[in-house]
Write an enzyme that holds these catalytic residues in place. Structure first.
Site, short mmCIF file in Angstrom:
data_model
loop_
_atom_site.label_atom_id
_atom_site.label_comp_id
_atom_site.label_asym_id
_atom_site.label_seq_id
_atom_site.Cartn_x
_atom_site.Cartn_y
_atom_site.Cartn_z
N GLU A 14 0.90 -1.15 0.09
CA GLU A 14 -0.15 0.15 0.09
C GLU A 14 1.00 1.27 -0.04
O GLU A 14 2.09 1.16 0.35
CB GLU A 14 -0.93 0.12 1.25
CG GLU A 14 -1.98 -1.23 1.40
CD GLU A 14 -2.89 -1.16 2.63
OE1 GLU A 14 -2.76 -0.24 3.30
OE2 GLU A 14 -3.58 -2.14 2.50
N GLU B 88 9.45 -7.80 -4.33
CA GLU B 88 9.49 -8.87 -3.40
C GLU B 88 10.44 -8.82 -2.39
O GLU B 88 11.18 -9.72 -2.06
CB GLU B 88 10.10 -10.10 -4.41
CG GLU B 88 9.17 -10.46 -5.42
CD GLU B 88 8.08 -11.37 -5.22
OE1 GLU B 88 7.85 -11.85 -4.13
OE2 GLU B 88 6.98 -11.56 -6.09
N GLY C 103 1.29 3.40 2.31
CA GLY C 103 2.04 3.65 3.41
C GLY C 103 2.70 2.57 3.93
O GLY C 103 3.41 2.76 4.87
N SER C 104 2.59 1.45 3.10
CA SER C 104 3.26 0.11 3.64
C SER C 104 3.79 -0.56 2.63
O SER C 104 3.13 -1.37 1.81
CB SER C 104 2.16 -0.70 4.74
OG SER C 104 1.16 -1.06 3.81
C1 FAD Z 1 6.98 -2.33 -10.99
C2 FAD Z 1 6.62 -2.77 -9.44
C3 FAD Z 1 5.53 -3.83 -9.21
C4 FAD Z 1 5.30 -4.21 -8.04
N1 FAD Z 1 4.49 -5.26 -7.89
C5 FAD Z 1 3.92 -5.50 -6.84
C6 FAD Z 1 2.79 -6.61 -6.68
O1 FAD Z 1 2.38 -7.12 -7.58
N2 FAD Z 1 2.15 -6.63 -5.47
C7 FAD Z 1 2.63 -6.00 -4.34
O2 FAD Z 1 2.31 -6.26 -3.10
N3 FAD Z 1 3.73 -5.09 -4.47
C8 FAD Z 1 4.17 -4.62 -5.55
N4 FAD Z 1 5.26 -3.91 -5.79
C9 FAD Z 1 5.48 -3.05 -4.59
C10 FAD Z 1 6.84 -3.40 -3.92
O3 FAD Z 1 7.01 -4.69 -3.41
C11 FAD Z 1 7.46 -2.30 -2.95
O4 FAD Z 1 7.84 -1.12 -3.67
C12 FAD Z 1 8.46 -2.70 -2.32
O5 FAD Z 1 8.32 -3.66 -1.37
C13 FAD Z 1 9.23 -1.46 -1.40
O6 FAD Z 1 8.33 -0.98 -0.86
P1 FAD Z 1 8.15 0.72 -1.12
O7 FAD Z 1 8.21 1.10 -2.33
O8 FAD Z 1 6.92 1.59 -0.34
O9 FAD Z 1 9.39 1.46 -0.36
P2 FAD Z 1 9.85 1.62 1.16
O10 FAD Z 1 9.33 0.49 2.00
O11 FAD Z 1 9.30 2.86 1.55
O12 FAD Z 1 11.44 1.80 1.16
C14 FAD Z 1 12.01 2.79 0.69
C15 FAD Z 1 13.57 2.80 0.97
O13 FAD Z 1 13.89 2.44 2.49
C16 FAD Z 1 14.63 1.22 2.56
N5 FAD Z 1 14.19 0.60 3.82
C17 FAD Z 1 12.70 0.41 4.06
N6 FAD Z 1 12.84 -0.18 5.34
C18 FAD Z 1 14.07 -0.77 5.39
C19 FAD Z 1 14.56 -1.49 6.57
N7 FAD Z 1 14.19 -2.09 7.55
N8 FAD Z 1 16.24 -1.39 6.63
C20 FAD Z 1 17.04 -0.83 5.65
N9 FAD Z 1 16.52 -0.09 4.45
C21 FAD Z 1 14.79 -0.19 4.55
C22 FAD Z 1 13.92 0.43 1.16
O14 FAD Z 1 15.05 -0.77 0.95
C23 FAD Z 1 14.10 1.40 -0.15
O15 FAD Z 1 15.29 1.71 -0.20
C24 FAD Z 1 5.61 -3.41 -6.90
C25 FAD Z 1 6.40 -2.32 -7.09
C26 FAD Z 1 6.92 -1.88 -8.19
C27 FAD Z 1 7.84 -0.96 -8.38
#
Ligand code: FAD
Length: 377
Positions: free
Chosen positions: A122, A357, A124-125
């Site tokens: 989502e 993933e 925010g998550s």
């Molecule tokens: C093209 C595309 C397809 C996707 N398909 C799907 C899908 O089919 N289903 C689905 O559910 N999701 C999907 N996603 C979502 C994807 O899984 C998330 O973008 C991903 O999990 C990262 O979450 P975020 O973008 O909110 O980044 P954030 O969680 O906000 O992270 C931002 C940065 O902070 C870092 N970070 C966060 N927490 C930590 C920590 N504890 N320690 C160190 N670094 C940290 C991250 O590594 C990243 O560099 C997709 C995303 C994209 C771009």
């Protein structure tokens, strides 16, 4: 590779060269997903490879599936990802669903007639997926879903959605998993995201506005949703690693061929040791990723999955593909920066493999957690 895997690879190589490669650049430029390509992959048996034959799958293992994904990814990361996510959805239904759910939803997915999507993230998550806010309120005969999911692969083209929503308190114990059909009232999709890569694979927001889901579409019991979601992730990580290996292989292939054919200073650029060392490193890192992905897949098939190794395989293969595709552009010089050559698209397609993933930072968190447990119990 065993004999069967060699056969699968040859069959898919022919398919991708006939059906995907000729329009790959055009389809990328137009962000055009062709459902018939997915349907044909299904007809050939590649859309439910790891699912039991009684549900229309091929009854094969992840080692075989990885060989297939590597081959598809050589021409299109987008189709490989569509197949990989749809198969992950099937794996969840096969592992956690009841008999009625398996009978109802698996055959149309295994056959490749329909596509599956996985809705966890989502706005925010993302990394902290258990903080999700989409709600599922119990009502007579089912649940009412409200909220939205971001960046969902195949949203809008998929028919079957696995959706994680909150039925209880905060944290992972309050999350439940549902099967939601695309025709459900109150389910809509956001606009297609404009992305750096994976352009052929549509990514959209999935919106729930008083969306009714019948009770029979709850997977397992209330509160089990986070376990259900994580249950698909080990395999999902290995398959993303396999896609990265396929893409790396193609980028190396393009680099060697180009450097043998292009001359500067009256000699093929391949003969400059600076580039030879670059390609020797690319080849070595490619094989290292291939071994790690194969080992993780082998353990998944043995029934004793190793989550740490699944994370390592995803981390290594996707960091390597980013480096290899970036170096491939470098080896092509100015030409590599244009869409005349496929390495430009490959570099763009590689980037998001480090994000999906579980980002590669999260993979390191998982690996470190395992290390700590190993040493401290
Ligand atoms: C093209 C595309 C397809 C996707 N398909 C799907 C899908 O089919 N289903 C689905 O559910 N999701 C999907 N996603 C979502 C994807 O899984 C998330 O973008 C991903 O999990 C990262 O979450 P975020 O973008 O909110 O980044 P954030 O969680 O906000 O992270 C931002 C940065 O902070 C870092 N970070 C966060 N927490 C930590 C920590 N504890 N320690 C160190 N670094 C940290 C991250 O590594 C990243 O560099 C997709 C995303 C994209 C771009």
């Amino acid at each position: 590779m065993n004999e069967l895997q060699k056969e699968l690879q040859v069959q898919l190589e022919k398919f991708r060269l006939d059906k995907i490669e000729p329009t790959a650049e055009h389809d990328d430029a137009n962000a055009s997903f062709k459902k018939e390509i997915f349907n044909e992959l299904g007809a050939l048996g590649f859309c439910g490879m790891t699912i039991k034959e009684e549900f229309g799958g091929a009854g094969l293992g992840y080692s075989d599936f990885c060989v297939a994904l590597q081959e598809i990814a050589k021409s299109s990361v987008s189709y490989a990802v569509t197949v990989s996510v749809s198969t992950m959805v099937q794996g969840i239904i096969e592992r956690f669903g009841n008999e009625e759910q398996k009978k109802k939803y698996l055959p149309e997915l295994t056959s490749g007639k329909e596509i599956g999507a996985f809705c966890l993230s989502e706005s925010g998550s993302g990394s902290d997926a258990k903080a999700l806010k989409t709600t599922a309120k119990k009502v007579d005969g089912g649940y009412i879903l409200n909220g939205s999911k971001m960046w969902i692969t195949s949203a809008g083209i998929a028919k079957t959605y696995i959706v994680m929503a909150r039925t209880g308190a905060t944290g992972s114990a309050g999350v439940s998993a549902f099967i939601v059909e695309d025709s459900s009232e109150g389910l809509t999709f956001g606009k297609k995201e404009k992305k750096m890569g994976w352009k052929v694979s549509p990514t959209r927001e999935v919106l729930f506005h008083n969306c009714f889901v019948p009770s029979e579409n709850l997977i397992k019991e209330e509160g089990q949703g986070f376990k259900v979601a994580l249950g698909g992730l080990d395999a999902g990580r290995v398959t993303i690693g396999a896609i990265a290996v396929g893409l790396s292989e193609r980028a190396l292939d393009e680099s060697v061929k180009y450097s043998l054919g292009r001359s500067q200073f009256n000699q093929p650029i391949f003969d400059f040791q600076g580039l030879q060392f670059m390609m020797a490193d690319m080849a070595t890192e490619l094989e290292a990723s291939r071994f790690l992905v194969s080992k993780a897949a082998e353990l998944l098939d043995s029934g004793a999955p190793d989550s740490k190794l699944c994370s390592m395989a995803k981390l290594k293969a996707t960091d390597v593909v980013m480096k290899i595709t970036t170096d491939a552009v470098q080896i092509h010089g100015g030409a590599g920066y244009t869409s005349e050559y496929p390495v430009e698209r490959m570099m763009r397609d590689a980037k998001v493999l480090q994000i999906v993933e579980g980002t590669n930072q999260i993979q390191r968190v998982v690996i470190a957690r395992h290390l700590k447990k190993q040493y401290q119990g």
